[in-house]
Enzyme design. Sequence first.
Site, PDB file in Angstrom:
ATOM      1  N   THR A 187     -34.700  -7.738 -14.916  1.00 33.96           N
ATOM      2  CA  THR A 187     -34.831  -6.337 -15.295  1.00 33.96           C
ATOM      3  C   THR A 187     -36.299  -5.911 -15.270  1.00 33.96           C
ATOM      4  O   THR A 187     -37.200  -6.693 -15.565  1.00 33.96           O
ATOM      5  CB  THR A 187     -34.252  -6.097 -16.700  1.00 33.96           C
ATOM      6  OG1 THR A 187     -34.846  -7.018 -17.628  1.00 33.96           O
ATOM      7  CG2 THR A 187     -32.747  -6.309 -16.704  1.00 33.96           C
ATOM      8  N   ASP A 188     -36.537  -4.653 -14.914  1.00 39.94           N
ATOM      9  CA  ASP A 188     -37.896  -4.125 -14.775  1.00 39.94           C
ATOM     10  C   ASP A 188     -38.492  -3.712 -16.111  1.00 39.94           C
ATOM     11  O   ASP A 188     -37.836  -3.794 -17.162  1.00 39.94           O
ATOM     12  CB  ASP A 188     -37.882  -2.917 -13.825  1.00 39.94           C
ATOM     13  CG  ASP A 188     -37.451  -3.283 -12.414  1.00 39.94           C
ATOM     14  OD1 ASP A 188     -37.658  -4.442 -12.024  1.00 39.94           O
ATOM     15  OD2 ASP A 188     -36.911  -2.400 -11.719  1.00 39.94           O
ATOM     16  N   LYS A 189     -39.711  -3.258 -16.061  1.00 39.16           N
ATOM     17  CA  LYS A 189     -40.425  -2.804 -17.250  1.00 39.16           C
ATOM     18  C   LYS A 189     -39.634  -1.730 -17.992  1.00 39.16           C
ATOM     19  O   LYS A 189     -39.171  -0.758 -17.402  1.00 39.16           O
ATOM     20  CB  LYS A 189     -41.791  -2.246 -16.845  1.00 39.16           C
ATOM     21  CG  LYS A 189     -42.588  -1.644 -17.991  1.00 39.16           C
ATOM     22  CD  LYS A 189     -43.882  -1.025 -17.484  1.00 39.16           C
ATOM     23  CE  LYS A 189     -44.628  -0.334 -18.618  1.00 39.16           C
ATOM     24  NZ  LYS A 189     -45.880   0.314 -18.140  1.00 39.16           N
ATOM     25  N   GLY A 190     -39.460  -1.919 -19.299  1.00 39.90           N
ATOM     26  CA  GLY A 190     -38.788  -0.931 -20.132  1.00 39.90           C
ATOM     27  C   GLY A 190     -37.272  -0.957 -20.067  1.00 39.90           C
ATOM     28  O   GLY A 190     -36.609  -0.258 -20.834  1.00 39.90           O
ATOM     29  N   VAL A 191     -36.694  -1.758 -19.171  1.00 37.21           N
ATOM     30  CA  VAL A 191     -35.233  -1.804 -19.005  1.00 37.21           C
ATOM     31  C   VAL A 191     -34.632  -2.740 -20.058  1.00 37.21           C
ATOM     32  O   VAL A 191     -35.154  -3.823 -20.311  1.00 37.21           O
ATOM     33  CB  VAL A 191     -34.850  -2.274 -17.594  1.00 37.21           C
ATOM     34  CG1 VAL A 191     -33.335  -2.411 -17.452  1.00 37.21           C
ATOM     35  CG2 VAL A 191     -35.398  -1.293 -16.551  1.00 37.21           C
TER      36      VAL A 191
END
Length: 419
Positions: free
Chosen positions: A146-150
């Site tokens: 998962t990416d940043k903030g996800v």
Amino acid sequence: MLRFPPQLLHVLKSQGFRSAHAARGCCQFARLFVRSRMMAEEQKPPQITVLKRASDSSAVENDHQVKKLKTDDDQTADEKRFPKRKVVLLMAYSGKGYYGMQRNPGNSQFKTIEDELVTALIKAGCIPENHGEDMKKMSFQRCARTDKGVSAAGQVVSLKLWLIEDILEKINTHLPAQIRVLGYKRVTGGFNSKNNCDARTYSYTLPTVAFSPKDSDQEDTSFRLDTETLQKVNRLFALYKGTHNFHNFTSQKGPRDPSAKRYIMHMSCGEPFVRQGAEFAVIMVRGQSFMMHQIRKMIGLVIAVVKGYAREEVIERSLGEEKVDVPKAPGLGLVLERVHFERYNKRFGGDGLHETLEWTQEEDAIAAFKEAHIYPSIVETEGQEKSMVSWMATLPIHDFEATATGKQEHKDEDGNASD
């Protein structure tokens, strides 16, 4: 005349023969004696001299250190008491404040979810301290990066660890409240959470004002999504179903890159609901796998069409080989809901030795975590930072007809369109 050696004559005299002459008369006995001695000599194994090869003592010591096998004396008390087993951990976390899921060893400036998890595993006594720097030693693999903030409500990681007592409680003791391990299960020794995953389901929570006309007030919290617009949204999302070329929905992939083809099983927007005075809706999408930013761009393009910035045909065109400028929706509302292991469950779930990778008993804990940490974080952060409102203000900048007028995209040295 047969002559006998003195030793043989001595033996014969000791057996009752009074003279050597009498002994010489016992030829039959002598011949048998000699024959038995010869047979005994032939049956003796040959003497082999072992030659030792000279070697560099320092090289031998280094090789010995590298290939040294752990003995009982080397094992700690915990290693002897608790077996190391291959397991999967069910994780839930709010991604706010973290630079994604995947760990970046040696880069403590950008903290990730895996940084917290590995630290907790070491402190809980589930893995050796030296495994924290090299996650391959514990066969670690995440199902989705998962990416940043996800955020995630159903992330699954596989690894080898010591099955200590009260393992979940001890791990969670060393984790922040916004990260939790909700369950674990034993799996086969060769299990890999990424490679064995059949499909992934994501949700995307957004304020419904994202589907309001472009000339309306984009910060109007009283906006309510009507049935007709919701039906249009779902009709557009249905265009993504099936296998398509999604090279326009990620970066660094050309139109003829085979890896850009992805299979989407389902995508739809649910009924809206009100939180803190504003209306929200949840989009659900299930696919075999997703590329970086793919879901956010799929949603961003539909929003651009519904708001009136682009025509409907742009979606079909974006799934072709030509380059299309596709906007990327904010990452705030994206949540990894569930990962699926249907092939694994079918092969091993009913063998009597392994459990199916379903989390029915953990459903209540998952729902409770989402209500306590994920949904409030999305709603509150959107109200404070207005990420969707700020992003919608950038939509007029995009030129959705660029390739139709002959504009060529910039390509990197490998021939792939750059982001």
